[in-house]
Scaffold this motif. Structure first.
Motif, PDB file in Angstrom:
ATOM      1  N   LEU A 105       0.889  -1.062  -0.108  1.00 49.60           N
ATOM      2  CA  LEU A 105      -0.034   0.131  -0.050  1.00 49.60           C
ATOM      3  C   LEU A 105       0.759   1.242  -0.025  1.00 49.60           C
ATOM      4  CD1 LEU A 105      -2.695  -0.947   2.594  1.00 49.60           C
ATOM      5  CD2 LEU A 105      -3.002  -0.952   0.037  1.00 49.60           C
ATOM      6  N   MET A 106       1.998   1.167   0.238  1.00 49.77           N
ATOM      7  CA  MET A 106       2.993   2.297   0.220  1.00 49.77           C
ATOM      8  C   MET A 106       3.600   2.664  -0.991  1.00 49.77           C
ATOM      9  SD  MET A 106       5.065   1.355   3.841  1.00 49.77           S
ATOM     10  CE  MET A 106       5.886   2.873   4.035  1.00 49.77           C
ATOM     11  N   GLY A 107       3.256   1.923  -2.001  1.00 51.05           N
ATOM     12  CA  GLY A 107       3.653   2.053  -3.476  1.00 51.05           C
ATOM     13  C   GLY A 107       4.599   1.076  -4.047  1.00 51.05           C
ATOM     14  N   ILE A 108       4.885  -0.173  -3.389  1.00 47.47           N
ATOM     15  CA  ILE A 108       5.920  -1.112  -3.725  1.00 47.47           C
ATOM     16  C   ILE A 108       4.937  -2.234  -4.564  1.00 47.47           C
ATOM     17  CG2 ILE A 108       7.854  -2.514  -3.436  1.00 47.47           C
ATOM     18  CD1 ILE A 108       8.449  -0.769  -1.277  1.00 47.47           C
ATOM     19  N   GLY A 109       5.189  -2.513  -5.677  1.00 47.61           N
ATOM     20  CA  GLY A 109       4.610  -3.488  -6.377  1.00 47.61           C
ATOM     21  C   GLY A 109       5.662  -4.586  -6.902  1.00 47.61           C
ATOM     22  N   ARG A 110       4.940  -6.002  -7.317  1.00 43.82           N
ATOM     23  CA  ARG A 110       6.101  -6.960  -7.368  1.00 43.82           C
ATOM     24  C   ARG A 110       5.774  -7.956  -8.452  1.00 43.82           C
ATOM     25  NH1 ARG A 110       8.975 -10.920  -2.611  1.00 43.82           N
ATOM     26  NH2 ARG A 110      10.262 -12.150  -4.136  1.00 43.82           N
ATOM     27  N   LEU A 111       6.520  -8.285  -9.401  1.00 47.06           N
ATOM     28  CA  LEU A 111       6.212  -9.488 -10.206  1.00 47.06           C
ATOM     29  C   LEU A 111       7.173 -10.726  -9.457  1.00 47.06           C
ATOM     30  CD1 LEU A 111       5.051 -10.605 -12.865  1.00 47.06           C
ATOM     31  CD2 LEU A 111       7.184  -9.955 -13.887  1.00 47.06           C
ATOM     32  N   PHE A 112       6.471 -11.824  -8.951  1.00 48.65           N
ATOM     33  CA  PHE A 112       6.970 -12.684  -8.625  1.00 48.65           C
ATOM     34  C   PHE A 112       7.828 -13.602  -9.678  1.00 48.65           C
ATOM     35  CE2 PHE A 112       4.556 -11.490  -5.023  1.00 48.65           C
ATOM     36  CZ  PHE A 112       5.292 -11.452  -3.990  1.00 48.65           C
ATOM     37  N   ASP A 117      -5.598  -1.032  -6.221  1.00 50.34           N
ATOM     38  CA  ASP A 117      -5.283  -0.562  -4.905  1.00 50.34           C
ATOM     39  C   ASP A 117      -6.567  -0.294  -4.065  1.00 50.34           C
ATOM     40  OD1 ASP A 117      -5.298   1.703  -5.831  1.00 50.34           O
ATOM     41  OD2 ASP A 117      -3.546   2.409  -5.174  1.00 50.34           O
ATOM     42  N   ASP A 118      -7.638  -0.191  -4.945  1.00 52.49           N
ATOM     43  CA  ASP A 118      -8.845   0.358  -4.337  1.00 52.49           C
ATOM     44  C   ASP A 118      -9.726  -1.135  -4.097  1.00 52.49           C
ATOM     45  OD1 ASP A 118     -11.642   0.970  -3.954  1.00 52.49           O
ATOM     46  OD2 ASP A 118     -11.356   2.635  -5.322  1.00 52.49           O
ATOM     47  N   ASP A 119     -10.049  -1.354  -2.951  1.00 51.98           N
ATOM     48  CA  ASP A 119     -10.738  -2.586  -2.487  1.00 51.98           C
ATOM     49  C   ASP A 119     -12.182  -2.439  -2.078  1.00 51.98           C
ATOM     50  OD1 ASP A 119     -10.506  -1.172  -0.099  1.00 51.98           O
ATOM     51  OD2 ASP A 119      -9.588  -2.766   1.139  1.00 51.98           O
ATOM     52  N   THR A 120     -12.897  -1.427  -2.830  1.00 50.28           N
ATOM     53  CA  THR A 120     -14.057  -0.959  -2.384  1.00 50.28           C
ATOM     54  C   THR A 120     -15.015  -2.182  -2.828  1.00 50.28           C
ATOM     55  OG1 THR A 120     -13.707   1.229  -3.164  1.00 50.28           O
ATOM     56  CG2 THR A 120     -16.004   0.439  -3.000  1.00 50.28           C
ATOM     57  N   LYS A 155     -12.901   0.674 -12.778  1.00 48.72           N
ATOM     58  CA  LYS A 155     -11.579  -0.159 -12.649  1.00 48.72           C
ATOM     59  C   LYS A 155     -11.544  -0.966 -14.368  1.00 48.72           C
ATOM     60  CE  LYS A 155     -11.551  -1.272  -7.923  1.00 48.72           C
ATOM     61  NZ  LYS A 155     -11.681  -2.472  -7.027  1.00 48.72           N
ATOM     62  N   GLU A 156     -12.686  -1.497 -14.651  1.00 43.62           N
ATOM     63  CA  GLU A 156     -12.787  -1.947 -16.117  1.00 43.62           C
ATOM     64  C   GLU A 156     -12.352  -1.135 -17.243  1.00 43.62           C
ATOM     65  OE1 GLU A 156     -16.759  -3.486 -16.570  1.00 43.62           O
ATOM     66  OE2 GLU A 156     -16.601  -4.738 -14.729  1.00 43.62           O
ATOM     67  N   ALA A 157     -12.636   0.234 -17.069  1.00 42.12           N
ATOM     68  CA  ALA A 157     -12.211   1.186 -17.977  1.00 42.12           C
ATOM     69  C   ALA A 157     -10.616   1.603 -17.875  1.00 42.12           C
ATOM     70  CB  ALA A 157     -13.009   2.498 -17.950  1.00 42.12           C
ATOM     71  N   GLN A 158     -10.252   1.561 -16.647  1.00 42.75           N
ATOM     72  CA  GLN A 158      -8.698   1.767 -16.585  1.00 42.75           C
ATOM     73  C   GLN A 158      -8.041   0.387 -17.052  1.00 42.75           C
ATOM     74  OE1 GLN A 158      -7.357   1.256 -12.426  1.00 42.75           O
ATOM     75  NE2 GLN A 158      -5.478   2.098 -12.743  1.00 42.75           N
ATOM     76  N   ALA A 159      -8.500  -0.960 -17.012  1.00 45.03           N
ATOM     77  CA  ALA A 159      -7.845  -2.189 -17.385  1.00 45.03           C
ATOM     78  C   ALA A 159      -7.886  -1.979 -18.894  1.00 45.03           C
ATOM     79  CB  ALA A 159      -8.592  -3.477 -16.804  1.00 45.03           C
ATOM     80  N   LYS A 160      -8.977  -1.599 -19.585  1.00 43.83           N
ATOM     81  CA  LYS A 160      -9.013  -1.540 -21.025  1.00 43.83           C
ATOM     82  C   LYS A 160      -7.856  -0.332 -21.690  1.00 43.83           C
ATOM     83  CE  LYS A 160     -13.907  -3.126 -21.354  1.00 43.83           C
ATOM     84  NZ  LYS A 160     -15.058  -2.712 -21.462  1.00 43.83           N
ATOM     85  N   CYS A 161      -8.185   0.852 -20.920  1.00 45.25           N
ATOM     86  CA  CYS A 161      -6.897   1.787 -21.182  1.00 45.25           C
ATOM     87  C   CYS A 161      -5.499   1.414 -21.206  1.00 45.25           C
ATOM     88  CB  CYS A 161      -7.267   2.924 -20.238  1.00 45.25           C
ATOM     89  SG  CYS A 161      -6.034   4.228 -20.892  1.00 45.25           S
ATOM     90  N   ILE A 162      -5.013   0.577 -20.277  1.00 45.68           N
ATOM     91  CA  ILE A 162      -3.897  -0.113 -19.989  1.00 45.68           C
ATOM     92  C   ILE A 162      -3.466  -0.940 -21.106  1.00 45.68           C
ATOM     93  CG2 ILE A 162      -2.411  -1.527 -18.444  1.00 45.68           C
ATOM     94  CD1 ILE A 162      -3.838  -0.132 -16.294  1.00 45.68           C
ATOM     95  N   LEU A 163      -4.393  -2.101 -21.268  1.00 52.12           N
ATOM     96  CA  LEU A 163      -4.246  -2.956 -22.264  1.00 52.12           C
ATOM     97  C   LEU A 163      -4.130  -2.385 -23.735  1.00 52.12           C
ATOM     98  CD1 LEU A 163      -6.710  -5.728 -21.247  1.00 52.12           C
ATOM     99  CD2 LEU A 163      -3.966  -5.734 -21.041  1.00 52.12           C
ATOM    100  N   MET A 220      -2.302  -1.350 -12.679  1.00 53.20           N
ATOM    101  CA  MET A 220      -3.594  -0.938 -12.195  1.00 53.20           C
ATOM    102  C   MET A 220      -3.415  -0.222 -10.688  1.00 53.20           C
ATOM    103  SD  MET A 220      -6.290  -1.841 -13.970  1.00 53.20           S
ATOM    104  CE  MET A 220      -7.263  -1.992 -12.998  1.00 53.20           C
ATOM    105  N   GLY A 221      -2.294  -0.168 -10.114  1.00 50.29           N
ATOM    106  CA  GLY A 221      -1.911   0.277  -8.729  1.00 50.29           C
ATOM    107  C   GLY A 221      -1.512   1.662  -8.967  1.00 50.29           C
ATOM    108  N   ASN A 222      -1.116   2.222  -8.019  1.00 48.40           N
ATOM    109  CA  ASN A 222      -0.332   3.400  -8.025  1.00 48.40           C
ATOM    110  C   ASN A 222       1.126   3.313  -7.345  1.00 48.40           C
ATOM    111  OD1 ASN A 222      -2.631   5.112  -8.674  1.00 48.40           O
ATOM    112  ND2 ASN A 222      -3.613   4.857  -6.827  1.00 48.40           N
TER     113      ASN A 222
END
Length: 261
Positions: A81-88, A108-111, A132-140, A176-178
């Motif tokens: 949540l502090m802004g660190i993401g990881r690809l394992f 990172d929005d768990d609404t 979120k769906e619009a964001q996902a489509k935009c990224i792809l 998708m996160g920040n």
């Protein structure tokens, strides 16, 4: 600097009560907005260092500092949540979910994950899910193009995608996160050359267009030379060489001990 690891030491004891030092005082500074590669032989402790940074390993001494905050006492969830993401390493999409569900769960929005809030505010939850769906489509679209096939495969189960495609999509969903720092553990491992070119494109876009900082572990030295601004060599539990990528990889001692040249 975005990230600093300071004098990180870690040892372990085997079944015969023998103690081994894995990390012997690792010091590394990762510059914000740059790509840093961490290289070294198998068993050198690279993934262990990633586990320390992201809170999965606590049996160490030393400090991990991200944007001025000491991470030592935080859980993996809090660190994310502090802004660190990881690809394992080997980590792919969640195969029991669709592609769209995989993208949305990386937000990172768990609404939508709060049952009581969902019951009380169904319209707000639905609106956020639509965002979120619009964001996902935009990224792809941004990564793979307006006519990319993944936009037509959003409802397909993740298991239907090849290993290479899952690796690409796992990278894409990190957007998708920040996150401001991404730790990528062998992003090209097991991936064919065509997909490796796309992985390079995705990582460069993350840095150049999103301003994200990247620290990656990689055994593909050709890829490291192409993508990394800085390279750090981990050997016998310490960083023995750090600098411009070509300078490190062409260093005689690194070539002798790691590359066998």
């Amino acid at each position: 600097m975005s990230l600093k690891v300071e004098n990180i030491k870690l040892s372990f004891t085997n079944a015969h009560n023998e103690t081994f030092n894995l990390l012997n005082g690792v010091n590394l500074s990762v510059e914000a907005g740059k790509i840093t590669a961490l290289v070294g032989g198998n068993g050198a402790g690279k993934t262990t260092l990633f586990n320390i940074i992201t809170g999965f390993e606590k049996g160490y001494t030393g400090d991990v500092v991200f944007e001025g905050n000491n991470l030592n006492k935080f859980s993996p969830y809090k660190i994310s949540l502090m802004g660190i993401g990881r690809l394992f390493q080997g980590g792919q999409l969640l195969e029991g979910l669709t592609l769209m569900e995989n993208m949305k769960i990386a937000s990172d929005d768990d609404t939508g994950e709060k049952p009581l809030y969902s019951l009380i505010n169904p319209k707000k939850v639905r609106a956020r899910e639509d965002e979120k769906e619009a964001q996902a489509k935009c990224i792809l679209t941004r990564i793979f193009g307006d006519d990319c096939k993944y936009l037509r495969m959003l409802d397909q189960n993740a298991a239907s995608f090849s290993y290479g495609e899952q690796r690409l999509l796992s990278l894409a969903r990190l957007l998708m996160g920040n996150d401001r720092l991404l730790l990528l553990d062998e992003p090209t491992s097991g991936v064919n050359p065509v997909y490796i070119e796309t992985i390079e494109k995705i990582i460069r876009e993350m840095v150049e267009k999103e301003g994200i900082t990247v620290l990656l572990i990689e055994h593909n030295m050709q890829f490291v030379r192409k993508v990394a601004d800085t390279c750090a060599y981990l050997d016998e539990g310490v960083i023995t060489k750090v600098g411009a990528t070509a300078e490190v990889l062409d260093d005689k001692s690194v070539r002798n001990s790691y590359l066998g040249l």
